[in-house]
Structures are given as structure tokens and as C-alpha cells.
Design a protein around this motif. Structure first.
Motif, short mmCIF file in Angstrom:
data_model
loop_
_atom_site.label_atom_id
_atom_site.label_comp_id
_atom_site.label_asym_id
_atom_site.label_seq_id
_atom_site.Cartn_x
_atom_site.Cartn_y
_atom_site.Cartn_z
N PHE A 1 0.81 -1.20 0.00
CA PHE A 1 0.00 0.00 0.00
C PHE A 1 0.86 1.27 0.00
O PHE A 1 0.34 2.36 -0.25
CB PHE A 1 -0.94 0.01 1.22
N ALA A 2 2.14 1.13 0.29
CA ALA A 2 3.03 2.30 0.28
C ALA A 2 3.50 2.65 -1.13
O ALA A 2 4.00 3.74 -1.36
CB ALA A 2 4.23 2.06 1.19
N ASP A 3 3.36 1.71 -2.06
CA ASP A 3 3.74 1.98 -3.44
C ASP A 3 2.68 2.84 -4.11
O ASP A 3 1.49 2.53 -4.10
CB ASP A 3 3.89 0.65 -4.20
N ARG A 4 3.11 3.94 -4.70
CA ARG A 4 2.17 4.92 -5.26
C ARG A 4 1.29 4.32 -6.36
O ARG A 4 0.08 4.53 -6.39
CB ARG A 4 2.98 6.10 -5.80
N ALA B 1 -1.14 1.65 -4.78
CA ALA B 1 -2.19 2.30 -3.98
C ALA B 1 -3.22 2.98 -4.88
O ALA B 1 -4.43 2.92 -4.62
CB ALA B 1 -1.56 3.30 -3.02
N PHE C 1 -5.44 0.29 -6.42
CA PHE C 1 -6.40 -0.20 -5.44
C PHE C 1 -7.56 0.78 -5.29
O PHE C 1 -8.73 0.39 -5.23
CB PHE C 1 -5.72 -0.39 -4.08
N ALA C 2 -7.24 2.07 -5.21
CA ALA C 2 -8.29 3.09 -5.06
C ALA C 2 -9.22 3.11 -6.27
O ALA C 2 -10.45 3.19 -6.13
CB ALA C 2 -7.65 4.46 -4.86
N THR D 1 -6.61 -6.29 -5.59
CA THR D 1 -7.30 -5.37 -6.51
C THR D 1 -8.75 -5.80 -6.71
O THR D 1 -9.66 -4.97 -6.73
CB THR D 1 -6.57 -5.33 -7.87
#
Length: 497
Positions: free
Chosen positions: A257-260, A263, A266-267, A394
Motif C-alpha cells: 500500500f506504500a507503493d504509489r 495504492a 487499489f483506489a 485489486t
């Protein structure tokens, strides 16, 4: 070495058939539910035919994703396909609702494995540049199944009987299995490690409790049960995150989740579940009440939405594979989704149905432009030994978003309509047929009530897509690679499943 062009076409054909089989099984049953419940004499358990399937599929996503990384996606794929065929056979022979629900749970678990491993296999045998085109082809199974599933289910039930809704999977599944044994290559698993059993158990408990709570919260008689389920979900999620923070090979690696890029994907996936998948099931009721259409005609609006998704999904996948550039499509897609849902909130009732059909088709076009593209992007950003995990996550955030938002919209519509109905109409027994048979003044009043209730729903979903624009802008500039050096494939005939 990479697969030959012919071998790759056979593989895509095999995965497309299997993906369509799994997607169709979810939609084809809808028109047979009443017949099945009446035949088995268990109308009160009707909803569990669908809930059991969906719950199992959702809960197993991260577990199967991690299993694919640990033991290899081919093995999980073939076992899931065999299990799906066997469960379909049992569904048709089920002597009671209990047997049918149990078999549907197994079907849901196996369907999740088929969906996930299809996406993971494509990710491992293609370059990042090729991936969007093939992801789009396989992803086309879902919108096609939405359109043809209910019609096909009705025809099979009417002419062959409801068991054939499940048995039809057997010959098609066996043919797909034979093709898969030839076409799906052996793919070496990632680093061998101990499976995160504690994480899998705690996550499954948390997710099952959450979905049950969301399912029950709309029923006044089950409010206490829903509260208990939410409490269990909260406690289990707390335990799960504590386990994942210490696990050597977690089923949901929190650093992802720290990978831009990851993340943002996922959003965007969650936004699809929240912003579109949740509302499509309510569109037919909205148009039957607000536009006073028949049930058949009201289905044209979600069909237009799905067809828009299908076309833009295929076109976008082709364009990205040609150029490698992907960032523009999620930005345009989320803007189209936000604009379309905002216009839906402004449309007055009484317009020709072609107007909302066109507007929702725009929402579908916007959504389809990044619906499967984000899988190719997120997989290109993940380590190879976590492809199954990142693909599962995902899918998971999309499914949770759709499940929770569906329940929320149902509550908003139910309570909103009940609070505004004129005297003499009971929300519990209100049907489109009753409204259409009422006097013109009552019809107009109900139409305005439904419009007033849905306006904030459309506006809220438009805002969700607007947030998606921010997530899309977070995606980095650049192109998907066309490097073939990292495609580890061997002949399946020299390997065991």
C-alpha cells in the motif's frame, strides 16, 4: 522463453472460456431463484443461493491469491476448475436447499480461483505492454455475462428445468479443462515459504462477518445479529493486521500500500465497485418507478451501461498495448463517470428513456476505460512473487466496495421512499404494477419521490468518481515495458499440475 503466438492464442481462448463460465454462473441463476426455491420448498432461504456464492468468492480472494504465489497459478487454476465442475454437478442434483447452498459456496470459492488465476497467468506469460490487450479480452467475459446471463437462465429454466442452469457448466467446463491442460503452461511459483494460515483464518472470519453484517443490517429483525457481526469483523480485522505486521509471508503484504502506483490502482478498483457496480442493480427499479416503464424496458439502461463498458474496455486495452501509455485513460474514465452520474442527478423524470440510457452508457464507457487496465498496471508495479496477492487485493477492494455500497444504497432508497410515500401506499408492498395501475396523480407523486431519493445517491457516486480523478492523477507517467526477458514458461506436458 515466451510463448509462441499460436500457444498464446490457445491460452487466451482457454482463459476466456473459463472466465466466462465463472462470470455467467453468477448471473444465470438470478432468473431461476424463485423456481429453485419453490421446487426445494425453502423460500425463506432463497437469498443464500446468491449470498453464499458471493460470500465465499469474496472471502477466498486473498487466500487463493497467496496460494497462487506459493504453489504456482497453474495448479490453483486447474484445481479450481475441477472443483467448479464438480460443484455444478452437485448443485443440479441437490435434494434440499442446504445441499444447494453448500454446493454454491464451493462454486463461489472455485469461481474466485478461476478469475484470479486467469489474471495472474496472463500477467506471468506476457509483457507489461501486451498485458492490457489480453486482460481486456478476458475481462470482456464479465459484461457479456451480465447481459446474456439472466436471459439464458430464464430460457434454460423454462425449457430444460432449473438443474440445467448448473449442469450446463459440466460439458463446457470439461471442454475448457481439456483445453487448459494443453494451453496453460507450467509457471514456477515464487519463493517457497510457509503459508500464512493465521492471517488467512483471521481475514476470512473478518470478511465473512463484515459481509453478513452488511447483508443483515437492512432487516429490522436482524439488527442485533448485524451489530454482533460488525463487532466480530472489527475484532477479527484488528487481529489480522497485527498478524500481517509480523508474518514472514503475509497474505496481504502491508508495504504494497506504500507503493504509489499500487495504492492508486487499489483506489481506482474500489471506486468501480462503489461508483458503478453498486448502483446498477437498483437502476431497473428506479426507471420502473420514476419513468413508469415495464420491467423489460427498464433493463435497457443497465444493458446500455454494460455495453459501454465492454466497448471501451476492448478499445482501451488495444490502444495501451500499442503505445504502452496508460495514465490518460483512468483520468478520462473517472471524469466521464463523474460527469455522467452528475447529469443523472439533474435529469427530470418523464424524459425519453433514450436520454438516461445515453448518459449511463457514458458512465459505462468511462468505467470500462480503466476497469481491466488497472490490473495490468498494478501487476507491472508488483514483485513477480506477489502477482497473485496484488491481483487478489485489486479484486477484493472492488468487491468489498460494491457489497457495502449496495447495502447502503438499499437502505437509503428503502427508508427514503417509505418516509415520503403518500397516505394509502405501503412501502413494504409497493410494486411497479401497483404504481402503474394507480391514478395519474399517484404515479406522478411516486415518480417524484423516487427521483428525490435517487438524486443524492447519484451525486454521492459522482463525488466518488471525482475522487477517482485524484487517484488516477497519482499514477506515474511512463510506458508499460515490452521486455520479454522475465517471462518464465515451460511446457505443461513436462510438468505435473
Amino acid at each position: 522463453m515466451p510463448l509462441s503466438a499460436l500457444r498464446l492464442r490457445l491460452l487466451v481462448a482457454s482463459l476466456l472460456v473459463v472466465s466466462f463460465l465463472g462470470a455467467l454462473d453468477h448471473t444465470v441463476v438470478s432468473t431461476s431463484l424463485a423456481t429453485i426455491a419453490g421446487s426445494l420448498g425453502a423460500l425463506e432461504q432463497l437469498s443464500w443461493i446468491v449470498v453464499g456464492y458471493t460470500l465465499a468468492a469474496t472471502a477466498m480472494l486473498p487466500v487463493l491469491g497467496k496460494l497462487g504465489d506459493v504453489v504456482g497459478p497453474r495448479r490453483v487454476f486447474l484445481i479450481s476448475l475441477v472443483g467448479f465442475i464438480a460443484a455444478s454437478l452437485v448443485c443440479g442434483f441437490a435434494p434440499s436447499m442446504g445441499w444447494l447452498i453448500a454446493a454454491r459456496v464451493v462454486q463461489g470459492m472455485c469461481s474466485a480461483g478461476l478469475q484470479l488465476m486467469s489474471q495472474t497467468i496472463i500477467a506471468t506469460v506476457t509483457t507489461p505492454r501486451q498485458r492490457p490487450r489480453y486482460m481486456a479480452i478476458i475481462g470482456a467475459a464479465f459484461p457479456i455475462a451480465i447481459v446474456v446471463g439472466p436471459v439464458l437462465g430464464g430460457l434454460i429454466t423454462d425449457f430444460w428445468g432449473w438443474p440445467w442452469v448448473f449442469w450446463i457448466n459440466v460439458p463446457v467446463g470439461i471442454a475448457a479443462l481439456v483445453l487448459a491442460l494443453v494451453a496453460v503452461p507450467h509457471i514456477a511459483p515464487g519463493v517457497r515459504a510457509r503459508f500464512d494460515v493465521a492471517g488467512a483464518i483471521s481475514f476470512t472470519i473478518a470478511l465473512v462477518a463484515l459481509v453478513l453484517g452488511v447483508t443483515w443490517v437492512g432487516d429490522a429483525s436482524l439488527r442485533l445479529s448485524a451489530a454482533v457481526a460488525f463487532a466480530v469483523a472489527l475484532a477479527a480485522f484488528a487481529v489480522f493486521f497485527a498478524i500481517e505486521a509480523r508474518a514472514q509471508t503475509p497474505i496481504l503484504p502491508l508495504p504494497l500500500f506504500a507503493d504509489r502506483t499500487i495504492a492508486a490502482c487499489f483506489a481506482l478498483s474500489a471506486i468501480i465497485g462503489i461508483g458503478l457496480f453498486a448502483v446498477t442493480s437498483y437502476l431497473p427499479t428506479y426507471f420502473q418507478m420514476a419513468y413508469r416503464t415495464t420491467a423489460t424496458v427498464s433493463g435497457l439502461v443497465p444493458i446500455a451501461t454494460v455495453l459501454g463498458m465492454l466497448v471501451s474496455n476492448l478499445v482501451t486495452g488495444h490502444l495501451v498495448s500499442r503505445t504502452g501509455r496508460y495514465r490518460l485513460y483512468p483520468i478520462i474514465g473517472t471524469l466521464l463517470g463523474a460527469a455522467g452520474l452528475f447529469v443523472m442527478a439533474l435529469l427530470p423524470v418523464g424524459l425519453p428513456l433514450a436520454v438516461p440510457m445515453a448518459v449511463m452508457a457514458v458512465v459505462g464507457i468511462g468505467t470500462g476505460s480503466f476497469m481491466n487496465l488497472i490490473f495490468a498496471v498494478v501487476q507491472s508495479a508488483a514483485p513477480r512473487d506477489q502477482l497473485g496477492t496484488v491481483t487478489a487485493t485489486t479484486n477484493l477492494v472492488r468487491q468489498i466496495g460494491a457489497t457495502v455500497t449496495t447495502a447502503v444504497i438499499g437502505g437509503v432508497v428503502g427508508f427514503g421512499v417509505a418516509a415520503r410515500l403518500p397516505q394509502g401506499l405501503d412501502a413494504a408492498t409497493l410494486t411497479p404494477q401497483i404504481v402503474h395501475a394507480a391514478d395519474p396523480a399517484t404515479q406522478a407523486a411516486v415518480a417524484e419521490i423516487y427521483r428525490d431519493v435517487f438524486v443524492p445517491v447519484f451525486l454521492a457516486l459522482a463525488a466518488v468518481y471525482a475522487l477517482g480523478v485524484v487517484a488516477a492523477v497519482m499514477l506515474p507517467h511512463g510506458r508499460l515495458s515490452d521486455d520479454t526477458s522475465s517471462i518464465p514458461v515451460t511446457d505443461p506436458q513436462t510438468q505435473t499440475a
